[in-house]
Design an enzyme around this catalytic site. Structure first.
Site, PDB file in Angstrom:
ATOM      1  N   THR A  36       0.844  -1.198   0.000  1.00 44.15           N
ATOM      2  CA  THR A  36       0.000   0.000   0.000  1.00 44.15           C
ATOM      3  C   THR A  36       0.875   1.241   0.000  1.00 44.15           C
ATOM      4  O   THR A  36       2.065   1.177   0.306  1.00 44.15           O
ATOM      5  CB  THR A  36      -0.990   0.004   1.182  1.00 44.15           C
ATOM      6  OG1 THR A  36      -2.087   0.869   0.876  1.00 44.15           O
ATOM      7  CG2 THR A  36      -0.338   0.460   2.484  1.00 44.15           C
ATOM      8  N   CYS A  41      -2.664   8.602   5.978  1.00 49.30           N
ATOM      9  CA  CYS A  41      -3.354   7.388   6.434  1.00 49.30           C
ATOM     10  C   CYS A  41      -2.441   6.521   7.292  1.00 49.30           C
ATOM     11  O   CYS A  41      -1.229   6.692   7.319  1.00 49.30           O
ATOM     12  CB  CYS A  41      -3.784   6.546   5.248  1.00 49.30           C
ATOM     13  SG  CYS A  41      -4.996   7.305   4.204  1.00 49.30           S
ATOM     14  N   HIS A  58      -5.846  -0.189   5.830  1.00 47.67           N
ATOM     15  CA  HIS A  58      -5.373   1.130   5.391  1.00 47.67           C
ATOM     16  C   HIS A  58      -6.538   2.079   5.625  1.00 47.67           C
ATOM     17  O   HIS A  58      -7.555   1.970   4.949  1.00 47.67           O
ATOM     18  CB  HIS A  58      -4.990   1.055   3.903  1.00 47.67           C
ATOM     19  CG  HIS A  58      -4.554   2.365   3.314  1.00 47.67           C
ATOM     20  ND1 HIS A  58      -3.772   2.428   2.187  1.00 47.67           N
ATOM     21  CD2 HIS A  58      -4.781   3.647   3.678  1.00 47.67           C
ATOM     22  CE1 HIS A  58      -3.542   3.706   1.883  1.00 47.67           C
ATOM     23  NE2 HIS A  58      -4.162   4.454   2.775  1.00 47.67           N
TER      24      HIS A  58
END
Lengths: 195, 125
Positions: A36, A41, A58
């Site tokens: 990712t 985040c 996530h």
């Protein structure tokens, strides 16, 4: 961390590769590389070393619009973690064996760092959650000003983090994250069977 | 006893959120971290309602439901499932096992309170 060419490539090992983005998660019992890209985040990589089951989420908690709305923010964060733990337990992971590695929460681009900023809220939430749930943190790379590319091997529990620069990529990431922060996940439905 | 609710979830954070939603309404919220711990609480305490997660270590939500429905003393205690699973197959399994209702997480506190009120047949606060 190190140059990717210096270590066996996941593809060479025949491992599955999955890329997740904000709001998503993936858990796997078969050897998988989960990737990712994180700005503000946060991703939590959970691993059951005995069962070799791993999972990553996530998420981005929306900014709490008012002090009394903090419960909403908390609820969505708890849900993001609850979903990941539930997905892993479904595959056979044992909750008491879970260990966590935590990444993200950067102030990318012109985002100013403050205790009320979204990345700081996300970092505070995830640390408090793991503490309350008694899940040990085996590693973390949080805060700072760089976006991160995270690569989690569910077979080994190993995580590689690469700092990401490049204005174009960061701008696209920031737009995606802002959109996600503005649209919190919908609440689930309610069914009563026999009342 | 009318206002005593047992929340069964392996996540302390989820139990705290449920407590936060129900206590202001006057319910007395008891907690258990899995089905086995819930049965221990229920052995010497009467509750009006059980809220139960599905995936839990030691004894999961379905096993708890089966144990309650097989126990003449607990057979009619309403049980609401509170799960991240929202697919129809799981709901049907819950219904067949004797669940009173199914709430998909993340739960809206107002809808949770409304469901609890309906099940306990209490008027809105």
């Amino acid at each position: 961390m190190g140059p990717r060419s210096a270590r066996p490539d996941a593809d060479g090992l025949g491992w599955k590769e999955v890329t997740i983005s904000v709001g998503e998660l993936h858990a796997a019992a078969e050897p998988t590389v989960i990737r990712t890209l994180l700005g503000s985040c946060v991703s939590v990589c959970l691993w059951d070393p005995a069962a070799r089951i791993g999972g990553m989420n996530h998420f981005l908690l929306p900014r709490s619009p008012a002090p009394d709305a903090e419960g909403d923010v908390l609820r969505f964060g708890v849900h993001a973690m609850d979903r990941l733990i539930g997905a892993m337990m479904k595959l056979g992971a044992a909750r008491p064996r879970l260990v966590a590695k935590v990444f993200g929460g950067a102030h990318v681009l012109a985002l100013r760092a403050s205790p009320e900023s979204v990345p700081e809220q996300n970092i505070r939430f995830v640390r408090a959650f793991l503490r309350e749930e008694g899940i040990p943190v085996a590693g973390e790379d949080l805060g700072g000003t760089h976006a991160r590319h995270v690569r989690f091997e569910t077979a080994t529990g190993r995580v590689l983090v690469r700092r990401v620069s490049g204005a174009g990529a960061l701008a696209r990431l920031a737009v995606r994250e802002r959109r996600a922060a503005a649209t919190p996940p919908a609440c689930g439905d309610v069914v009563l069977f026999e009342v | 006893v009318a206002g005593r609710v047992l929340v069964v979830d392996d996540s302390a954070s989820v139990r705290r959120l449920v407590r936060g939603a129900l206590e202001p309404e006057g319910y007395c919220v008891l907690e258990a971290a899995n089905g086995r711990a819930a049965l221990a609480v229920l052995a010497d305490t009467d509750v009006a309602l059980v809220l139960v997660d599905v995936h839990m270590p030691e004894m999961d939500g379905f096993a708890l439901l089966e144990a309650l429905r097989a126990d003449p003393r607990r057979r009619f205690v309403p049980v609401l499932v509170l799960s991240v699973d929202g697919d129809e197959h799981m709901k049907a399994r819950g219904r067949a096992a004797g669940a009173t209702g199914w709430l998909v997480k993340p739960f809206d506190p107002d809808r949770l309170r409304a469901a609890v009120r309906t099940v306990l047949r209490r008027p809105a606060a």
